[in-house]
Motif scaffolding. Structure first.
Motif, PDB file in Angstrom:
ATOM      1  N   GLY A 106       0.870  -1.180   0.000  1.00  0.00           N
ATOM      2  CA  GLY A 106       0.000   0.000   0.000  1.00  0.00           C
ATOM      3  C   GLY A 106       0.901   1.221   0.000  1.00  0.00           C
ATOM      4  O   GLY A 106       1.819   1.300   0.814  1.00  0.00           O
ATOM      5  N   ILE A 107       0.665   2.141  -0.926  1.00  0.00           N
ATOM      6  CA  ILE A 107       1.613   3.251  -1.122  1.00  0.00           C
ATOM      7  C   ILE A 107       0.938   4.615  -1.000  1.00  0.00           C
ATOM      8  O   ILE A 107      -0.148   4.826  -1.553  1.00  0.00           O
ATOM      9  CB  ILE A 107       2.269   3.129  -2.525  1.00  0.00           C
ATOM     10  N   THR A 108       1.582   5.513  -0.273  1.00  0.00           N
ATOM     11  CA  THR A 108       1.168   6.917  -0.200  1.00  0.00           C
ATOM     12  C   THR A 108       2.400   7.772  -0.446  1.00  0.00           C
ATOM     13  O   THR A 108       3.488   7.440   0.045  1.00  0.00           O
ATOM     14  CB  THR A 108       0.608   7.233   1.213  1.00  0.00           C
ATOM     15  N   VAL A 109       2.240   8.842  -1.215  1.00  0.00           N
ATOM     16  CA  VAL A 109       3.390   9.712  -1.506  1.00  0.00           C
ATOM     17  C   VAL A 109       3.048  11.137  -1.093  1.00  0.00           C
ATOM     18  O   VAL A 109       1.964  11.637  -1.389  1.00  0.00           O
ATOM     19  CB  VAL A 109       3.742   9.677  -3.010  1.00  0.00           C
ATOM     20  N   ALA A 110       3.977  11.786  -0.378  1.00  0.00           N
ATOM     21  CA  ALA A 110       3.790  13.198  -0.005  1.00  0.00           C
ATOM     22  C   ALA A 110       5.155  13.839   0.187  1.00  0.00           C
ATOM     23  O   ALA A 110       6.026  13.271   0.857  1.00  0.00           O
ATOM     24  CB  ALA A 110       2.973  13.297   1.286  1.00  0.00           C
TER      25      ALA A 110
ATOM     26  N   ALA B 200      -3.440  16.069   8.239  1.00  0.00           N
ATOM     27  CA  ALA B 200      -2.963  17.437   7.981  1.00  0.00           C
ATOM     28  C   ALA B 200      -1.777  17.784   8.886  1.00  0.00           C
ATOM     29  O   ALA B 200      -0.914  18.582   8.507  1.00  0.00           O
ATOM     30  CB  ALA B 200      -4.112  18.412   8.213  1.00  0.00           C
ATOM     31  N   ASP B 201      -1.711  17.179  10.087  1.00  0.00           N
ATOM     32  CA  ASP B 201      -0.605  17.503  10.985  1.00  0.00           C
ATOM     33  C   ASP B 201       0.545  16.487  10.917  1.00  0.00           C
ATOM     34  O   ASP B 201       1.308  16.325  11.872  1.00  0.00           O
ATOM     35  CB  ASP B 201      -1.113  17.653  12.426  1.00  0.00           C
ATOM     36  N   GLY B 202       0.663  15.799   9.785  1.00  0.00           N
ATOM     37  CA  GLY B 202       1.835  14.952   9.557  1.00  0.00           C
ATOM     38  C   GLY B 202       1.830  13.622  10.289  1.00  0.00           C
ATOM     39  O   GLY B 202       2.892  13.091  10.623  1.00  0.00           O
ATOM     40  N   GLN B 203       0.660  13.047  10.516  1.00  0.00           N
ATOM     41  CA  GLN B 203       0.573  11.706  11.110  1.00  0.00           C
ATOM     42  C   GLN B 203       0.099  10.732  10.029  1.00  0.00           C
ATOM     43  O   GLN B 203      -0.676  11.108   9.146  1.00  0.00           O
ATOM     44  CB  GLN B 203      -0.450  11.682  12.257  1.00  0.00           C
TER      45      GLN B 203
ATOM     46  N   LYS C  48       7.417  12.065  10.183  1.00  0.00           N
ATOM     47  CA  LYS C  48       8.811  12.530  10.160  1.00  0.00           C
ATOM     48  C   LYS C  48       9.761  11.553  10.839  1.00  0.00           C
ATOM     49  O   LYS C  48      10.823  11.237  10.322  1.00  0.00           O
ATOM     50  CB  LYS C  48       8.904  13.895  10.876  1.00  0.00           C
ATOM     51  N   THR C  49       9.340  11.070  12.014  1.00  0.00           N
ATOM     52  CA  THR C  49      10.268  10.261  12.815  1.00  0.00           C
ATOM     53  C   THR C  49      10.036   8.758  12.719  1.00  0.00           C
ATOM     54  O   THR C  49      10.922   7.967  13.035  1.00  0.00           O
ATOM     55  CB  THR C  49      10.129  10.651  14.302  1.00  0.00           C
ATOM     56  N   GLY C  50       8.836   8.376  12.323  1.00  0.00           N
ATOM     57  CA  GLY C  50       8.524   6.938  12.285  1.00  0.00           C
ATOM     58  C   GLY C  50       8.147   6.377  13.650  1.00  0.00           C
ATOM     59  O   GLY C  50       7.983   5.161  13.799  1.00  0.00           O
ATOM     60  N   GLN C  51       7.998   7.246  14.644  1.00  0.00           N
ATOM     61  CA  GLN C  51       7.548   6.788  15.965  1.00  0.00           C
ATOM     62  C   GLN C  51       6.027   6.643  15.938  1.00  0.00           C
ATOM     63  O   GLN C  51       5.343   7.567  15.489  1.00  0.00           O
ATOM     64  CB  GLN C  51       7.929   7.808  17.058  1.00  0.00           C
ATOM     65  N   GLY C  52       5.540   5.540  16.412  1.00  0.00           N
ATOM     66  CA  GLY C  52       4.098   5.332  16.329  1.00  0.00           C
ATOM     67  C   GLY C  52       3.533   4.617  17.533  1.00  0.00           C
ATOM     68  O   GLY C  52       4.274   4.161  18.399  1.00  0.00           O
ATOM     69  N   HIS C  53       2.213   4.511  17.557  1.00  0.00           N
ATOM     70  CA  HIS C  53       1.553   3.775  18.627  1.00  0.00           C
ATOM     71  C   HIS C  53       0.198   3.269  18.129  1.00  0.00           C
ATOM     72  O   HIS C  53      -0.318   3.732  17.105  1.00  0.00           O
ATOM     73  CB  HIS C  53       1.393   4.650  19.876  1.00  0.00           C
ATOM     74  N   GLU C  54      -0.348   2.329  18.898  1.00  0.00           N
ATOM     75  CA  GLU C  54      -1.639   1.743  18.518  1.00  0.00           C
ATOM     76  C   GLU C  54      -2.762   2.632  19.053  1.00  0.00           C
ATOM     77  O   GLU C  54      -2.663   3.132  20.173  1.00  0.00           O
ATOM     78  CB  GLU C  54      -1.763   0.350  19.139  1.00  0.00           C
ATOM     79  N   ILE C  55      -3.815   2.823  18.236  1.00  0.00           N
ATOM     80  CA  ILE C  55      -4.917   3.664  18.728  1.00  0.00           C
ATOM     81  C   ILE C  55      -6.262   2.938  18.786  1.00  0.00           C
ATOM     82  O   ILE C  55      -7.167   3.374  19.486  1.00  0.00           O
ATOM     83  CB  ILE C  55      -5.087   4.955  17.888  1.00  0.00           C
ATOM     84  N   PHE C  56      -6.390   1.840  18.062  1.00  0.00           N
ATOM     85  CA  PHE C  56      -7.718   1.208  18.016  1.00  0.00           C
ATOM     86  C   PHE C  56      -7.564  -0.244  17.568  1.00  0.00           C
ATOM     87  O   PHE C  56      -6.680  -0.571  16.774  1.00  0.00           O
ATOM     88  CB  PHE C  56      -8.602   1.968  17.014  1.00  0.00           C
ATOM     89  N   THR C  57      -8.410  -1.095  18.111  1.00  0.00           N
ATOM     90  CA  THR C  57      -8.397  -2.503  17.688  1.00  0.00           C
ATOM     91  C   THR C  57      -9.797  -2.899  17.226  1.00  0.00           C
ATOM     92  O   THR C  57     -10.780  -2.662  17.937  1.00  0.00           O
ATOM     93  CB  THR C  57      -7.962  -3.421  18.854  1.00  0.00           C
TER      94      THR C  57
END
Lengths: 259, 349
Positions: free
Chosen positions: B32-36, B79-82, B98-107
């Motif tokens: 799955g690809i997104t470009v920005a 819009a805020d870069g997430q 930007k950083t690649g730091q992430g977390h889980e928000i929903f299951t």
């Protein structure tokens, strides 16, 4: 070749059963497993006959004596064994050859169930390629109804009860129990329980159910349903061939010791 | 001791044999690809990868070390870069682009096969459990809409309406703010691939061998064209002509006005992705691993074997063309305007 001879026909029969039983994939898996076990029953019967012959040899006094007499001369022992095979009318390959022939069928059955439970885009594309266009209509088949009882057959099964904070893996437990019972039913009594092969069988009978439990716990419940059905039908087949001592099958050494 | 070793080996062999046959793992789908802003975000197998579009350098991967999660849905950029992306272990993640730091928000209850969409601070995410979810960026549920079967198709949002195709054969139009149904239309077959927005219409393909145009306002089917084979993704439209492929490898150009076939091209494998219509012609991939470039008269400009298998839609990036592959060792291939390879992104270890 494997696909066109085994997988594709299996997938089409499985899906055909699915359509005639009112699009119930659980019942389709059960019926399809029974059908395949019935078709391969002559092989199972031959295997049982071979095992009985081998068991008879193990308890034959001449064979026990020969083992003692030629314990340091393997060549001579093999000659004696061949002579006894001939005399008792035992074909040493009669028990393992049907197993070898059945093995690809069992693997094919397993792969067909997995392929039909397509739960990702590439699996779905693969499934569309395995359906005979003139025989079944893919547009009528998709979406496959993978719900059966409380289960989604494409996902690992857990039974959630309101008073428990975790789900109970009912099918995985059934896989564990039926695999153990089938292993016990299939293992012929050994004349000498301390010999190497008897010890190995004993250990396999203990470890294999836990491995199957792990697979059933981790993979799609459709697969677990296939395992359970296959085990139960296997036990019934062995019973029909007079190989199952139900008293022995349901006796557990651990309880005996305590008593 | 020897016996125990033999038993362990037999058990391991059995486990490998069975797990090897289950069809899980890296080949479940395509990237799955997104470009920005000159950065490519690609989901494939054990991770989401950020890549410099100029030279193919890996900027970061999420998670840093491979886990059980398998990602195939294209990340949605807020819009805020997430980045918002779901995985095959039912979890929806938010990652800092930007950083690649992430977390889980929903299951959810099942796999996230479709791409999530973010619009005005709301995540619209369709899950294989049959629900279309609207969530805030923290994963709090705003509403959910239950359909009768799996959802693999991407939600399409136009003017506060979410259009969602379902495996249950229905195309749904749902109010984006309340989650209430506006209309639903039986399209005759499972809708798996992308919906395509055109003036006043939604284009889609069905597993009942049809390309269909549905009126956005009332859900009425405007036209339907039977190709004779399953149509996975929706058709693309340009200057009054419609272009799409089917799973038998037939590629069609139709006149939108009366759906007459203008020309047809036969590829050597299933066509799964929506074609890319660019100024210099049509690009699409075929399952035999080739990228096919036609002009608008149906003339073959080139057919380039790029991978073992190709499924996705080619993505235009600064005049170049990005292709996601299902190769074991390569995730992305960047081509220049003439189809020459600029760089590849190998499967990170």
């Amino acid at each position: 070749m494997w696909d066109s001879i085994i997988i594709t026909p299996f997938v089409n029969v499985l899906l055909y059963i699915y359509t005639i039983v009112g699009q119930n994939f659980g019942i389709a898996i059960i019926l399809f497993t029974i059908l395949i076990r019935l078709v391969t029953h002559p092989l199972t019967a031959q295997q049982v006959k071979g095992s009985k012959g081998m068991a008879a040899l193990q308890s034959d006094k001449r064979w026990i004596d020969a083992q003692k007499k030629y314990k340091d001369d393997k060549e001579k022992l093999a000659q004696e064994q061949m002579a006894l095979y001939k005399e008792l009318g035992i074909n040493p390959f009669a028990s393992c050859l049907p197993t070898i022939i059945q093995f690809p069928i069992i693997i094919g059955l397993y792969q067909s169930v997995m392929l039909t439970l397509a739960s990702s885009p590439i699996e779905m594309l693969n499934l569309t390629k395995h359906v005979y266009p003139g025989f079944l209509s893919i547009s009528q088949l998709i979406p496959l109804n993978s719900k059966f009882l409380w289960m989604n057959l494409g996902l690992p099964e857990r039974l959630h009860l309101s008073f428990l904070s975790f789900g109970i893996p009912v099918l995985a437990i059934l896989v564990l129990v039926t695999t153990y019972l089938q292993s016990k039913a299939m293992t012929p009594p050994s004349a000498n329980p301390n010999d190497q092969s008897a010890q190995m069988s004993k250990m396999m009978n203990l470890y294999m159910p836990f491995l199957m439990f792990y697979l059933a716990f981790t993979f799609s419940s459709g697969l677990s349903l296939y395992f359970v059905t296959s085990n139960i039908v296997g036990i019934l087949q062995y019973a029909a061939l007079g190989m199952v001592d139900f008293k022995k099958m349901f006796s557990f050494p651990i309880f005996k010791k305590k008593a | 001791m020897k016996n125990k070793l033999l038993i362990v080996l037999i058990l391991i062999l059995t486990a490998v044999l069975f797990s090897g046959c289950t069809g899980t793992g890296i080949s479940s789908s395509w990237p799955g690809i997104t470009v920005a802003d000159d950065v490519i975000y690609a989901s494939y197998g054990p991770g989401v990868f950020a890549v410099n579009a100029q030279n193919g350098t890996l900027l970061w991967r999420y998670p840093e070390k491979a886990t059980k999660a398998n990602f195939y849905a294209a990340p949605a950029l807020t819009a805020d870069g997430q980045l918002v992306v779901g995985d095959y272990t039912h979890i929806l993640h938010v990652i800092d682009a930007k950083t690649g730091q992430g977390h889980e928000i929903f299951t959810a209850e099942s796999k996230w096969i479709s791409d999530s969409v973010v619009e005005d601070g709301t995540i619209y995410a369709a899950n294989a459990d049959g629900y279309l979810y609207a969530l805030d960026l923290n994963g709090n549920e705003l509403w959910k809409y239950k359909t009768d079967s799996l959802l693999w198709s991407n939600p399409l949002i136009i003017e506060s309406v979410v259009y969602q195709g379902g495996m249950d054969h229905f195309l749904y139009a749902i109010d984006a703010s309340t989650g209430s149904l506006i209309w639903k239309t039986d399209c005759g077959g499972a809708i798996i691939g992308n919906l395509v927005n055109a003036d006043g219409s939604i284009f889609l393909g069905t597993m009942a061998n049809q390309a269909i145009a549905v009126n956005k306002a009332d859900g009425k089917i405007i036209w339907q064209y039977s190709s004779g084979n399953a149509v996975w993704s929706g058709p693309a439209i340009r200057e009054g002509n419609i272009y799409f492929g089917d799973l038998a490898g037939n590629f069609y150009a139709l006149a939108e006005a009366d759906q007459t076939v203008l020309w047809q091209y036969k590829a050597n494998g299933a066509i799964v992705g929506t074609p890319l219509l660019s100024d210099d012609g049509i690009y699409f991939t075929a399952e035999d691993g080739s990228l096919i470039h036609l002009d608008y008269t149906g003339k073959l400009l080139y057919s380039k074997p790029l991978a073992e298998k190709l499924y996705g839609t080619p993505v235009p990036v600064n005049g170049n063309l990005l292709i996601g592959t299902t190769n074991k060792d390569t995730i992305l291939i960047m081509l220049d305007g003439n189809g020459n390879q600029l760089w590849v992104l190998p499967q990170p270890k």
